[in-house]
Design an enzyme around this catalytic site. Sequence first.
Site, PDB file in Angstrom:
ATOM      1  CG  ASP A  79       2.796  12.072  -3.111  1.00 44.50           C
ATOM      2  OD1 ASP A  79       2.368  12.998  -2.397  1.00 44.50           O
ATOM      3  OD2 ASP A  79       3.365  12.264  -4.204  1.00 44.50           O
ATOM      4  CG  HIS A 104       6.062   8.092  -1.593  1.00 42.84           C
ATOM      5  ND1 HIS A 104       7.305   8.682  -1.763  1.00 42.84           N
ATOM      6  CD2 HIS A 104       5.397   8.266  -2.762  1.00 42.84           C
ATOM      7  CE1 HIS A 104       7.386   9.183  -2.989  1.00 42.84           C
ATOM      8  NE2 HIS A 104       6.244   8.937  -3.618  1.00 42.84           N
TER       9      HIS A 104
END
Length: 354
Positions: free
Chosen positions: A162, A307
């Site tokens: 992400d 992430h």
Amino acid sequence: MTKRYAGIAWTDEGYRVEVLDDAGRRVVEPSSWGGVRVAELIAWLRSLDGGQPPAVVLDSTNGLLDGPMTAAGLEVYRADPWLLPQRPRFGSVPAEQLAEQARTAPGALARVTAEGGTLTGRAEEYFEGVRQGEPILAALTAAGRCFEHGSRDTPKVALTFDDGPDPVHTRQVLEILERYGARATFFCVGQHVAALPDEVRRIAAAGHELGNHSWSHPFLFDLTPDQLREQIDRTAELMTRVTGESPTWFRPPYGALNPEVLAALEGHPTTLTMWDVDARDWSRPGPERIAATVLEAAGPGSVVLMHEGAGDRGQTVQALPSIVEGLLERGLELVTVGDLSAPPGPDGTRPLDR
């Protein structure tokens, strides 16, 4: 020492910064910064004359700055919607109003911590909203409108990343995935797509999947239905211009889905994408802990949340080879969310099995 406040607003072009002192005077002229120039922005704030850097003031629709700024030791505050004038359909309230709110009523602001992130002080509201949304989410999952994990009989795992793209870490993640022949899904934010379109093309060219993660990583509870759809649609339109394909998956920032958010998404042509394994790499517990967290929880059909953008993701990059090797050693193929979610064909196989 005179207190100073840096209000930081987001726009479709990046960030706008206004710095006021405690008398309401401008410390410097307002400045604009591209979406991936956060490290430069932090250095600039530190370099302002007068010693101590100004306190940074964000609002809850700006979820990409709190991580890197708190990690850098800056004093970061959040001004909540009930303290501010109405936002435009797209963008935050102006930077000057954020700084002015901090100057005139600093005690009303929430001090953001590295552990709590953007939602510091609002965790109870978040969890209650998610709890209330669970029955609706279950119905969406049953209808194929939401995907959390694949079949537990499928020896495949979807790694997802992400908050990118990132000028450094995205490429490092891609190099590791290529080394092992692994595929993944990248949920991009519009701010970063606008700043780094070539990195988005690089992800697609390497055979990975792209998903939509909103424009500014807002706390969705604070958006109107129109603002929410604008966040998704602008990001999708930009990604389509960059790659030629529109993302079909939408991952809500923080997984923030209460009944109001879910109602706003009703009929929207996107499939919600959640996860069943959280690497918690955003807390930067060390690469060994990140790898252990994933390998302890992941199994057939898992969707792993990690992430590679919006901060220093070096620990995630360091942990990734151990994660990939550990999953491969268990006989788990690393695929995209789309591959993992694909229904089996008449012969019981999925597209990648053929």
